[in-house]
Motif scaffolding. Structure first.
Motif, short mmCIF file in Angstrom:
data_model
loop_
_atom_site.label_atom_id
_atom_site.label_comp_id
_atom_site.label_asym_id
_atom_site.label_seq_id
_atom_site.Cartn_x
_atom_site.Cartn_y
_atom_site.Cartn_z
N LYS A 301 0.86 -1.19 0.00
CA LYS A 301 0.00 0.00 0.00
C LYS A 301 0.88 1.22 0.00
CE LYS A 301 -3.44 -2.15 2.77
NZ LYS A 301 -4.23 -2.19 3.98
N ASN A 302 0.97 1.91 -1.10
CA ASN A 302 1.75 3.14 -1.17
C ASN A 302 3.09 3.04 -0.45
OD1 ASN A 302 -1.37 3.91 -0.85
ND2 ASN A 302 -0.39 5.15 -2.41
N GLY A 303 3.80 1.99 -0.74
CA GLY A 303 5.15 1.87 -0.17
C GLY A 303 5.21 1.03 1.10
N ALA A 304 4.10 0.86 1.80
CA ALA A 304 4.10 0.01 3.00
C ALA A 304 3.85 -1.43 2.57
CB ALA A 304 3.01 0.47 3.97
N ILE A 306 2.68 -5.05 3.50
CA ILE A 306 1.90 -5.73 4.53
C ILE A 306 2.06 -7.24 4.34
CG2 ILE A 306 -0.36 -5.86 5.66
CD1 ILE A 306 0.50 -2.95 5.28
N ARG B 304 -0.81 8.86 3.17
CA ARG B 304 -0.29 7.74 2.39
C ARG B 304 -0.25 8.02 0.90
NH1 ARG B 304 -3.28 2.35 4.76
NH2 ARG B 304 -1.30 1.44 5.31
N ALA B 321 5.10 5.55 3.48
CA ALA B 321 5.30 4.10 3.58
C ALA B 321 5.21 3.61 5.02
CB ALA B 321 6.65 3.73 2.98
N ILE B 332 -1.78 -6.13 11.80
CA ILE B 332 -0.50 -6.59 11.25
C ILE B 332 0.44 -7.02 12.37
CG2 ILE B 332 1.53 -5.92 9.90
CD1 ILE B 332 -0.32 -3.79 8.56
#
Lengths: 424, 457
Positions: A301-304, A306, B304, B321, B332
């Motif tokens: 997600k936009n660089g993250a 998961i 984001r 990020a 998570i």
């Protein structure tokens, strides 16, 4: 930590949804991740099993009988005809608004191009339009919707030799919508039966539409519209129009974006929800951890990144159109798990020079073992716990055979079921 | 024989013509805009975005996201005299088209840049519409002053004659009730409670209880946004208590508006000013190992996605990020599902909830998070009221000329709320909550409040 499940399905089309549903019915804890919304809203909503043989013979009367004669590499041969039947039973139960399950024979449906298409299952809204039905037919087009030219479609159907008289008429849709109104605009107006202005008076949309069509009838027993008759209430809208016109009303499936596809998507997502499946759409799977087994995948997600981990995985990301298979000048690849995709080394061997020739690329996709596990270049499974389903599979040309939905449902069903059994 | 084999020119490929005469052509001179060309080229006209647009489904004058995005962008490139179509102001910025596009076209980025251009170059800065939009977009400023005198503000903002005047002179609908301002803001509560030092102590105690190492690296920076600070402070408090109970130290850094209402009104200069403050304070913390957490899904969306898509600010990519929605982050990093399974809720939150997923949660892939998580929670039921947009889209539904459309879009959600078992609503988005309450009369809660009730003793 990671977001965990027994079975993780990657892909939200017909194969992924069927895979998730069948795994959940087997008792597994299932999660489905899809890069974007389901591609079903670009599909006609018809469920074909097999309309033509790979040699082009057809239309076939009995698709199940023809499966035995398919080449060994065909996904139907991998799962077997009984699995195809079981998978369709699951579909019939999950989507009760569909018809065609009463017989093995293909139904013949008129298309918005004026051809007749052999298909195994169709939405209830299309059932009064069957081409095998000999009642005379009026097709009604909407002036602004250039995808459906009713007189042209009628002429084509006549030339195709349908056993009834068919005429086409074009109307202005009541309410003077903008010239490029979206299909959802028509659908919403009819769903809510909102009022439209007709000669200075406010009239409910369904009445106004019937009033436009009524004087055009010349004794036909049924009237076909492009598939814009509602998103949430298509049955009620058809019934209301039918009553006001004194005929049976049906929809002709259209190209994308397609309301019958959208309704099918909604029905399948409802079935998944009821079966307890977790669903996430909007973000791609970008990376995979693991050697012989897939340990986890990463959704971005936009660089993250998961992490999502499961015991078993199903790859159902689609073919070239769905971007589950990619190609460039160097070769053909499967981008998510980097599975091997068999293809000719010289790219000039991927296609024929005739537009409608027997192109090799149409059959490109991953090859699998009997358990639907993708095979590497030396024909060993890429991963022990990864199975593939739908158009990411190679060995068949769904566009020429009219087998896309059937293969997705059958292989999705088999992959989901086996993944769930293995996960125990 | 091909031309290549019988050259009849004096062109010599051995001596490339890259001499001093060569002048590179700047295709987009003096532009520091983001290059939207690849996105526009990826659009293959399937129109799936149009089927997702809640405005196009009810508004005959709105040409839909495919036009607002790639088509309008192309018109701008090919015709110097082309001005941005004023219908861009009718886009509610729900951003559903982003999630729809199978080709990854950055539709909302295109809408935001086109809207920004329209407002800065074509809109009359003295017009009532501009002034009204600017006031609505800068909600934080109004809320800041109102929070100084919450009782007076609560009275004045819903005082009939005043609202009539606001509608007639400014075009702010008098149909809606203004949200109530809290007597004590979240930040006042946070400071009174002892700020970061107290949070550190609470987190340590929780880690001891959970058998975690005392120095476990669990720390988050909370982006509470304006609404949790000035209005629904219970959401912010729930976030803090919940995270502390999992052993996280919370900090509440200096912050301004996320910019969401400013993007939607094309006030990109205002948005950038606020974004610079937010990125600067979040960036420092992210560098020190904190993750950024937001409880409002439009705030997390802005940090984001919109920030990196619209602004070139130092550290912005890294902040994006490392930003997460509050419940998502716990899913998570903790075994949230198992903890919820073992928990039970009684008391005033033991309810049947009618849950609506905000469009901006949908875009982060979080639209099903609450229903799926609370499936296994004893004592409550959470029912999804369908995938329609609530219709308010932040400031959109507050505009006098958009109010009716906003309610038409919301109609489907209101009906499903009516059909749902419970009479309490739930959503992550403060303005969706306003719309839900306005259309149903239900009280609306946030998933964090329910999690707090389930997991924090």
């Amino acid at each position: 930590m990671a977001i965990e499940s027994d079975v993780l399905v990657v892909g939200g089309g017909l194969a992924g949804l069927t895979g998730a549903l069948s795994a959940a019915r087997e008792g597994a804890d299932v999660r489905l991740v899809s890069y974007k919304q389901s591609t079903l809203r670009q599909a006609s909503g018809l469920v074909d099993v097999l309309g033509y043989t790979p040699d082009g013979d057809g239309p076939l009367t009995d698709p199940f009988a023809a499966i035995q004669s398919l080449p060994d590499s065909h996904p139907y041969r991998t799962v077997g005809v009984e699995t195809v039947r079981d998978a369709l039973s699951l579909f019939d139960e999950a989507v009760p608004t569909y018809e065609g399950g009463h017989t093995d024979a293909n139904a013949l449906l008129p298309t918005h191009g004026g051809t007749v298409k052999p298909t195994a299952r169709y939405p209830a809204g299309a059932s009064a339009g069957l081409a095998s039905d000999d009642r005379d037919t009026l097709l009604v087009g909407v002036e602004e919707m250039v995808d459906f030219d009713a007189p042209h479609v009628a002429a084509h159907l006549g030339a195709a030799g349908v056993p009834f008289d068919v005429r086409g008429e074009t109307i202005r849709f009541p309410g003077d919508l903008r010239a490029d109104a979206k299909v959802t605009r028509y659908a919403k107006l009819l769903d809510t039966n909102g009022e439209v202005a007709v000669r200075g008076r406010k009239v409910p949309a369904r009445d106004a539409l019937a009033q436009r069509v009524n004087p055009l009838l010349e004794g036909e027993a049924r009237v076909g519209f492009p598939a814009i008759l509602g998103d949430d209430e298509p049955g009620a809208i058809r019934a209301a129009l039918g009553e006001k016109l004194g005929v049976d009303v049906f929809e002709v499936p259209m190209g994308p974006p397609s309301l019958p596809g959208l309704r099918l998507e909604d029905a399948l997502f409802d079935a998944l929800d009821a079966a307890g499946v977790s669903i996430e759409t909007g973000n791609p799977v970008v990376d995979v951890d693991g050697d012989d087994r897939v340990e986890r995948v990463f959704v971005e997600k936009n660089g993250a990144r998961i992490p999502n981990s499961a015991d078993q995985y199903v790859l159902a990301t689609g073919g070239f159109v769905g971007k589950g298979i990619e190609s460039d000048r160097e070769g053909v690849s499967e981008p998510v798990f980097d599975c091997h995709v068999p293809h000719a080394e010289d790219r000039y061997d991927w296609f024929e020079t005739e537009l409608f020739g027997d192109h090799a690329f149409a059959r490109y996709g991953v090859a699998t073992d009997d358990d639907l596990r993708p095979l590497d270049a030396s024909e060993r499974p890429e991963f022990d716990n990864l199975r593939a389903a739908g158009s990411v599979l190679g060995g068949y040309d769904f566009a020429a055979e009219k087998s896309g939905s059937g293969v997705s449902i059958a292989t999705g069903y088999a992959a989901g079921q086996r993944a769930a059994q293995e996960a125990r | 024989m091909s031309d290549a084999e019988s050259p009849d020119t004096d062109f010599d490929p051995v001596a490339p013509n890259t001499g001093e005469d060569f002048e590179p052509v700047d295709v987009f001179p003096d532009s520091d805009d983001f290059d939207l060309r690849p996105g526009a080229d990826s659009c293959y006209k399937c129109a799936t975005c149009d089927t997702n647009c809640p405005v196009a489904a009810v508004d005959d004058d709105f040409p839909g996201p495919k036009f607002q995005g790639p088509e309008q962008w192309r018109l701008k490139q090919t015709d110097d005299d082309y001005t941005v179509d004023d219908s861009v102001m009718d886009c509610s910025n729900c951003m559903r088209c982003d999630n729809a596009c199978p080709s990854g076209v950055p539709l909302s980025q295109m809408h935001n840049t086109a809207r920004g251009e329209y407002v800065s170059e074509q809109m009359d800065k003295l017009s009532v519409e501009y002034v009204r939009n600017r006031i609505l977009a800068n909600y934080r400023t109004s809320a800041f002053f109102a929070s100084k005198v919450p009782r007076l503000a609560n009275f004045a903002m819903n005082f009939g004659p005043a609202r009539w005047v606001m509608e007639k002179t400014l075009g702010v609908t008098s149909e809606r009730d203004f949200p109530e301002f809290a007597r004590q803001t979240f930040r006042e509560w946070w400071a009174e409670r002892g700020g970061q030092a107290t949070s550190r102590e609470n987190a340590k105690a929780a880690r001891n209880r959970r058998g975690l190492p005392e120095d476990a690296d669990k720390k988050v920076a909370y982006f509470h946004g304006c609404y949790s600070n000035y209005n629904t402070t219970e959401v912010g408090k729930a976030m803090v208590r919940l995270y502390e109970a999992f052993g996280y130290e919370v900090v509440a850094p200096e912050q301004k508006c996320s910019g969401t209402p400013m993007f939607a009104n094309g006030m990109l200069d205002d948005a950038r000013r606020h974004a610079e403050v937010n990125v600067s304070s979040m960036s420092d913390l992210v560098e020190r190992g904190y993750d950024a957490i937001a409880s409002c899904t439009s705030c997390s969306m802005a940090l984001r996605q919109e920030y990196p898509e619209l602004f070139d600010i130092d550290g912005i990519e890294k902040v994006a990020a490392n930003t997460f929605e509050a419940v998502e982050y716990l899913r998570i990093h903790e075994d949230l599902r198992e903890e919820v399974r073992e928990a039970e809720v009684d008391g005033d939150l033991a309810e049947e909830f009618a849950y609506h997923a905000p469009c901006h949660s949908r875009n982060q892939g979080l639209d099903r998070q609450a229903v799926e998580l609370f499936r296994d929670l004893d004592g409550v039921g959470v029912e999804d009221v369908g995938d329609s947009c609530s219709g308010i889209s932040g400031t959109y539904g507050w505009k006098e000329e958009k109010y009716e459309k906003s309610m038409q879009i919301g109609e489907e959600m209101f009906e499903h709320m009516e059909d749902a078992d419970g009479e309490t609503g739930m959503t992550e988005c403060p303005t969706c909550a306003m719309q839900m309450e306005h259309g149903s009369g239900y009280e609306i809660r946030h998933p964090l409040e329910l999690l707090e009730a389930a997991l924090v003793e």
